[in-house]
Every structure is written in C-alpha cells, then in structure tokens.
Design a protein around this motif. Sequence first.
Motif, short mmCIF file in Angstrom:
data_model
loop_
_atom_site.label_atom_id
_atom_site.label_comp_id
_atom_site.label_asym_id
_atom_site.label_seq_id
_atom_site.Cartn_x
_atom_site.Cartn_y
_atom_site.Cartn_z
N HIS A 31 -16.39 6.47 -11.81
CA HIS A 31 -16.43 7.45 -10.75
C HIS A 31 -16.56 8.73 -11.30
CE1 HIS A 31 -13.94 10.01 -7.65
NE2 HIS A 31 -15.18 10.01 -7.19
N SER A 32 -17.52 9.84 -10.85
CA SER A 32 -17.34 11.17 -11.36
C SER A 32 -17.60 11.22 -13.02
CB SER A 32 -16.31 11.89 -10.95
OG SER A 32 -16.22 13.21 -11.04
N ASN A 41 -5.18 4.61 -10.61
CA ASN A 41 -6.15 5.13 -9.43
C ASN A 41 -7.09 4.04 -8.65
OD1 ASN A 41 -5.41 7.66 -11.11
ND2 ASN A 41 -5.88 8.61 -9.30
N TYR A 48 -6.94 20.38 -15.89
CA TYR A 48 -7.11 18.93 -15.68
C TYR A 48 -8.28 18.47 -16.27
CZ TYR A 48 -10.58 20.32 -12.02
OH TYR A 48 -11.76 20.78 -11.53
N TYR A 90 -11.53 8.55 -3.15
CA TYR A 90 -11.22 7.33 -3.25
C TYR A 90 -11.53 6.60 -1.80
CZ TYR A 90 -10.61 6.08 -8.03
OH TYR A 90 -10.63 5.76 -9.50
N HIS A 109 -15.67 13.39 -2.22
CA HIS A 109 -15.43 12.94 -3.57
C HIS A 109 -14.41 11.78 -3.74
CE1 HIS A 109 -16.54 13.34 -7.82
NE2 HIS A 109 -15.27 13.66 -8.14
N GLY A 120 -12.30 8.85 -12.99
CA GLY A 120 -12.45 10.07 -13.11
C GLY A 120 -11.36 11.04 -13.64
N LEU A 121 -11.78 12.55 -13.45
CA LEU A 121 -10.81 13.41 -14.24
C LEU A 121 -9.34 13.29 -13.22
CD1 LEU A 121 -13.31 16.43 -13.81
CD2 LEU A 121 -11.98 15.39 -15.97
N THR A 122 -8.37 13.40 -14.21
CA THR A 122 -7.06 13.45 -13.56
C THR A 122 -6.39 11.91 -13.62
OG1 THR A 122 -7.16 13.67 -11.17
CG2 THR A 122 -7.17 15.60 -12.44
N CYS A 123 -7.25 10.91 -13.51
CA CYS A 123 -6.84 9.67 -13.37
C CYS A 123 -6.18 8.92 -14.29
CB CYS A 123 -8.08 8.82 -12.84
SG CYS A 123 -8.78 9.39 -11.20
N TRP A 138 -18.10 21.29 -15.84
CA TRP A 138 -16.94 20.39 -16.35
C TRP A 138 -17.47 19.77 -17.54
CZ3 TRP A 138 -16.23 16.87 -11.28
CH2 TRP A 138 -15.06 17.34 -10.65
N PHE A 176 -18.09 18.51 -4.89
CA PHE A 176 -18.84 18.69 -6.43
C PHE A 176 -20.25 18.48 -6.74
CE2 PHE A 176 -14.04 17.55 -6.95
CZ PHE A 176 -13.40 18.80 -7.25
N LYS A 234 -6.11 2.31 -5.11
CA LYS A 234 -6.89 2.94 -3.96
C LYS A 234 -8.42 2.37 -3.76
CE LYS A 234 -5.84 7.63 -3.93
NZ LYS A 234 -5.90 9.06 -4.68
N1 LIG Z 1 -8.07 18.23 -9.35
C1 LIG Z 1 -9.31 18.73 -9.39
C2 LIG Z 1 -10.53 17.49 -9.24
C3 LIG Z 1 -9.77 16.13 -9.68
C4 LIG Z 1 -10.65 14.98 -8.90
O1 LIG Z 1 -11.05 15.21 -7.70
N2 LIG Z 1 -10.37 14.00 -9.37
C5 LIG Z 1 -11.35 12.61 -9.06
C6 LIG Z 1 -11.92 12.15 -9.99
S1 LIG Z 1 -13.18 13.53 -10.56
C7 LIG Z 1 -10.00 11.60 -8.59
O2 LIG Z 1 -10.20 10.34 -8.63
N3 LIG Z 1 -8.95 12.11 -8.49
C8 LIG Z 1 -7.83 11.09 -8.05
C9 LIG Z 1 -7.67 10.39 -7.13
O3 LIG Z 1 -8.38 10.83 -6.10
O4 LIG Z 1 -6.76 9.23 -6.97
C10 LIG Z 1 -9.54 19.60 -8.12
O5 LIG Z 1 -8.81 19.39 -7.19
O6 LIG Z 1 -10.49 20.32 -8.38
#
Ligand SMILES: N[C@@H](CCC(=O)N[C@@H](CS)C(=O)NCC(=O)O)C(=O)O
Length: 278
Positions: free
Chosen positions: A144-145, A58, A94, A256, A254, A51-54, A179, A223, A62
């Motif tokens: 994911h997501s 990840n 992000y 891991y 949401h 998902g986002l930011t990954c 998003w 979310f 994890k």
């Molecule tokens: N950074 C965003 C959300 C980003 C987020 O939750 N990303 C999820 C996927 S949508 C993720 O897997 N993040 C990386 C992790 O948990 O390792 C926020 O805080 O609003």
Amino acid sequence: MQRIEHHASHGGWQDVWRHESTVLGCTMNVGVYLPPQSANRPCPVLYWLSGLTCTEQNFITKANAQRYAAEHGVIVIAPDTSPRGDQVPDAEGYDLGKGAGFYLDATQAPWSAHYRMHDYVVNELPALVAAHFPATDARAISGHSMGGHGALVAALRNPGRYRSVSAFSPIVAPSQVPWGRKAFAAYLGDDESQWNAWDACELVATARERLPLRIDQGGDDEFFDTQLQSGRLLAACDAVDHPIDLRIRPGYDHSYYFISSFIGEHFIFHMRQLNQAR
Ligand SMILES: N[C@@H](CCC(=O)N[C@@H](CS)C(=O)NCC(=O)O)C(=O)O
C-alpha cells in the motif's frame, strides 16, 4: 526467532515474530499468518508491504486479509516498514526515517548502515520464511502506498522471484513526487540518475519479465494527484506492452477501509498464479 503474538484467526494463526535482522542490523517484528491448510502441507506465500507511518500491525489488524488467506491457503508475511531501535537514525516528520524506509537499500550516511529494506524483504525474509514456516517457493507481493512502490520495485528488480505483483494506491513514480523526492535525496543522494533503479515507472521500461500486475486506486484518495499518480504507470506500461490492470474506485480514500474492501480481489488475482503447477 521469538513468537511474541499468537492469535487464532479464521481457523489459522495470526502471529507476530521478533528476530534479529543481519541485513538491517536491528531487531524486527514481522506479522506471519499461517492458514489452516499449512498444518497439513506447505503453502505459497504473499508478502505485504505497508505504507508510511505503519508497523507490522496495521495490515494484520485492519485489512481483514486473514479471511481470504484462510480461504485460499496462503501464508501472509507482513514486515515492518523500516529498521527500528535506538541505534537506527531517524528524522523529523513521518515521511523519512523510521516508518518510512521506502523499501530501498540506502547508499548515503547516516542511513546506509541500517536502511536496507529491499535486501531485507527480497532476500533475508524469504530465507527466514523457508527455514521456519511450511512455505513453498511460490511467492507473490503486494503493498500500500509507499509499500505499493516497494512491491512494484521488488518485483521489477527481481525477475523470477515473484509470480505476481499488486498494489493499493502505490507511489508509482517516486522520483517525480514530494514523498519520493525527499526520501530518495536522503537515502540515495542528490544524483538523480541513481534514483531510476528504485522507480517503478523507470524500471518497467526495461523489465525483462511480464509479471501479472494489478493496481487498485481510490478515486477520492487525498494523495492521488500529488503523490501517487497511477496514470504515470499506466502510460509506462502501455509504452512497452507490459500488462497492467488498473482499477480506479470512485469514492474510496487512502485508508485501510479501502484496502479491506478490495483485498479479497487481490487474493484471487495472486492465487491464479500461485496455484499453477510449475
Ligand atoms: N500521516 C500522514 C499520512 C500517513 C498515511 O496516510 N499513511 C498510510 C500509508 S501511506 C497508512 O497506512 N496509515 C496507517 C493506517 O491507516 O493505519 C498524513 O496524515 O499526511
């Protein structure tokens, strides 16, 4: 292809490979788990979209998926979530640009030159996997997501390519939520009729294949109501009698921690299809 990480894991190997992507026009990292069985025979392949930011890191660090991949004898391919490098455009925030490729093929400048993650995941990566690893052509896909959206769309747009599809906390109707609307406007332009081709709820209405579909969604996911809205996919599937097994998991968020709690069930779900002789 250059191997940049190599770790013994559950009797197999968790590797990271670096390669030049023709489709994306940049250098990409991809996580590759080779189960112990792959030393003796070709194995089926599960693709995982994060998902986002990954990045590719990840999921491999994890989710604890290696344990189940080793048990079931399946290769796991975990790509990055966007093109990377100095030549690749990015945006503030992000949820657009790097780390937010949305697994589509962008049509709008400046994104369209590199942001072609759908083509990369569906075509270029499987060709690479076939050429370099002991893989059969039995494929499943999960994510994911944003990656759950990517997995659903990859499966729905490409009948015959995957034997099953699953997702954790997917964005099921990107055209309807912040998003997705932000990303689609940038990558695909303002004509919303072009967005349907990348929206699972729209695609399921015209799907030609009835692929086994499994979703887990945390009941306490921050979310859930604003961005994910899995009830929309349930309704879209019910309207056309498309199979869907949606499980809401009370108390899970949401993260891991949620994914690692249920990833074993997703392996069992996919292996039922991947192990069938055809
Ligand atoms: N950074 C965003 C959300 C980003 C987020 O939750 N990303 C999820 C996927 S949508 C993720 O897997 N993040 C990386 C992790 O948990 O390792 C926020 O805080 O609003």
